[in-house]
Design an enzyme around this catalytic site. Structure first.
Site, mmCIF file in Angstrom:
data_model
loop_
_atom_site.group_PDB
_atom_site.id
_atom_site.type_symbol
_atom_site.label_atom_id
_atom_site.label_comp_id
_atom_site.label_asym_id
_atom_site.label_seq_id
_atom_site.Cartn_x
_atom_site.Cartn_y
_atom_site.Cartn_z
ATOM 1 N N ARG A 147 0.857 -1.186 0.000
ATOM 2 C CA ARG A 147 0.000 0.000 0.000
ATOM 3 C C ARG A 147 0.893 1.236 0.000
ATOM 4 O O ARG A 147 1.702 1.441 0.904
ATOM 5 C CB ARG A 147 -0.931 0.044 1.216
ATOM 6 C CG ARG A 147 -1.757 1.338 1.242
ATOM 7 C CD ARG A 147 -2.969 1.299 2.150
ATOM 8 N NE ARG A 147 -2.629 1.283 3.555
ATOM 9 C CZ ARG A 147 -3.539 1.425 4.540
ATOM 10 N NH1 ARG A 147 -4.817 1.561 4.237
ATOM 11 N NH2 ARG A 147 -3.160 1.398 5.802
ATOM 12 N N ASP A 179 -3.763 2.841 14.716
ATOM 13 C CA ASP A 179 -2.899 3.391 13.671
ATOM 14 C C ASP A 179 -3.329 4.815 13.371
ATOM 15 O O ASP A 179 -4.133 5.401 14.108
ATOM 16 C CB ASP A 179 -2.904 2.498 12.425
ATOM 17 C CG ASP A 179 -4.250 2.481 11.701
ATOM 18 O OD1 ASP A 179 -5.194 3.172 12.146
ATOM 19 O OD2 ASP A 179 -4.354 1.779 10.682
#
Length: 538
Positions: free
Chosen positions: A172, A446
């Site tokens: 990603r 996160d």
């Protein structure tokens, strides 16, 4: 920052050019990066400016809307390019930061129970702080992981991959909004996402093809079909420059912003030659819901822990992605289970039951697979997805134009406010140490979940809402909660910290508290915690 001009107008931190990282940027790649930047960056900047204009409209009371229902994207009979055989089974995907070799190896390998994810997404974005050291280490890890050669040594253990038995490597890249401060072309900061894609594709595409595999990427934070067109143009430019056929590179885009949920079909149409699917990125979507509608007093979002896929607008958003993707021959991936295994058997059992119910719901709706953040939950998630995929499930009774606007349905509690504050302190404590995801309170926090907490506190404070507990949210209340939770976290962390580090821990947490308090209570809500990587320091 001391830089060196390598040529082609390409400047790079001198500190790293003198190290072994230099081999990551051979002359051919530098020339490619220069060409890509010059061709594509002007349009990227226009797209980012268009985001600001749209947000100004939302701030004045408008809301995102569906586009023309008679366009070719909606009415046409198109399909995405056929999905390569090796990408047809994606029941469980695990994700984590790309820069930590031990974590990358664990994501790609079997867990203690012998269970392995089908795919592993090595992440340059939400779970990795974009320090330049982390970025460059991430590139090296990707290059070694694709052929199964990545290793990591401790004093008493060697971690290594089994090339014949490992999850499929995906990457990603960083989002459209992020600049890589430390690399400039003709004096301009390069797009971080363009850089990530170009470096990884340049170094690994041939290795993928030698294995009869397809270079596969995830792209985050898309907000508009014209942004999807920009990314597709980047894919084409990469393929042409490296002499690969168009369609060699395949991508899954995250539908994780409120504006994008209204343009699912249009986004997929722009990507049809390169797309293999879309992903329901639930956590960033909640952040985007709050951010986009931040000035709408009738849409004050509930406690973050209470917003799940059972909320009507969240369910409709997921099913819209499934229906559109499957009707166009693309995968529709489910969301993230963010648990980290609890320390007691009782807590782990409770977590397992929640993950099982969540993944069963996703499978019942028609998702082709899902995400987990920890190897412990791979088997639980895998049990929910009985088939290789569910491409044939097209939800014939679901209206893809169902209501997907968030609602203010409560609860809004002091406990929810405390949770946001705790996440803020703990996350910024990790961020200060160049860590982009932290295991805290039995969850993997996160950047996406930090952004939810940040935006929610700002929204509640901006509107000075009265909580269900009868307390009004004010700056003094938020500050007092920061003070309370700082003391609690300090005491909790002391138990896991050597006594000779307690003073150091106090100073670190104090700085993290002050940083989080400042960004949670600023007068204007910034679009992202950061849009640049940190400059290299000397």
């Amino acid at each position: 920052m001391s830089t060196i001009n390598i040529g082609e107008g390409f400047s790079f931190p001198k500190k790293f050019w003198e190290s072994d990282y230099q081999e990551l940027f051979p002359p051919e790649l530098i020339k490619l990066l220069k060409n890509l930047h010059e061709r594509l960056n002007p349009e990227r900047l226009r797209l980012l400016e268009a985001r600001k204009v749209r947000q100004e409209h939302y701030d004045r009371g408008e809301v995102p809307e569906f586009l023309d229902r008679n366009s070719e994207a909606v009415k046409g009979s198109w399909k995405v390019a056929p999905i390569p055989r090796e990408l047809l089974c994606r029941r469980v995907e695990i994700t984590g930061p790309v820069n930590v070799p031990k974590m990358v190896i664990n994501m790609l390998s079997r867990n203690e129970k012998g269970e392995r994810a089908d795919m592993a997404m090595l992440d340059f974005e939400d779970s990795m702080k974009p320090s330049f050291q982390n970025v460059l280490d991430g590139y090296k890890n990707v290059i070694l992981a694709v052929p199964g050669k990545l290793t990591y040594f401790t004093e008493d253990k060697k971690y290594q991959l089994n090339p014949n038995d490992m999850a499929y490597v995906m990457v990603r890249c960083r989002g459209l909004h992020l600049n890589e401060t430390n690399i400039k072309i003709n004096g301009e900061e390069i797009s971080a996402g363009l850089l990530d894609l170009a470096v990884c594709f340049f170094h690994t595409a041939r290795q993928y093809r030698l294995q009869n595999k397809t270079p596969k990427y995830y792209v985050p934070k898309c907000e508009h079909y014209l942004e999807a067109r920009w990314w597709n143009n980047l894919f084409v430019e990469l393929e042409r420059a490296t002499k690969f056929p168009i369609g060699t590179l395949r991508a899954t885009f995250l539908i994780e912003t409120l504006p994008a949920t209204f343009q699912v079909e249009e986004i997929l149409y722009e990507l049809r030659d390169h797309a293999v699917g879309l992903n329901v990125g639930r956590w960033d979507k909640i952040f985007s819901d709050i951010k986009v509608l931040r000035n709408h007093p009738e849409r004050i979002m509930a406690d973050r822990s209470s917003i799940n896929m059972e909320r009507s607008w969240m369910e409709n958003y997921a099913k819209r992605v499934i229906k559109i993707c499957h009707s166009r021959g693309a995968f529709a991936m489910g969301g993230m289970s963010a648990f980290t295994p609890g320390k007691s058997p009782e807590l782990r059992l409770e977590q397992t039951q929640k993950v099982s119910a969540d993944k069963k719901r996703e499978a019942d709706w028609g998702h082709d697979g899902c995400w987990v953040s920890h190897p412990y939950f791979i088997g639980v998630a895998m049990n929910a997805f009985k088939n290789e995929n569910q491409l044939k499930e097209t939800l014939p009774d679901f209206d893809k134009y169902s209501d997907i606007l968030p609602r203010s349905e409560g609860p809004h509690t002091i406990g929810g406010l405390r949770t946001n504050v705790r996440v803020g302190i703990a996350y910024m404590h990790g961020w200060m140490k160049d860590i982009g995801c932290v295991a805290f309170d039995n969850l993997m926090e996160d950047l996406a979940t930090l952004e939810i907490s940040r935006a929610q506190v700002w929204q509640w404070l901006h509107h000075q809402i009265t909580l269900d507990d009868g307390v009004q949210v004010t700056k003094s209340l938020v500050a007092s909660i920061f003070a309370d939770e700082f003391q609690k976290i300090l005491e909790e962390m002391k138990h896991e910290t050597p006594e000779n580090r307690h003073r150091e821990l106090f100073v670190e947490l104090e700085e993290a508290r002050d940083m989080a308090l400042r960004i949670f209570t600023q007068d204007e809500l910034s679009d992202f915690l950061t849009t640049t990587s940190e400059p290299v320091e000397y």
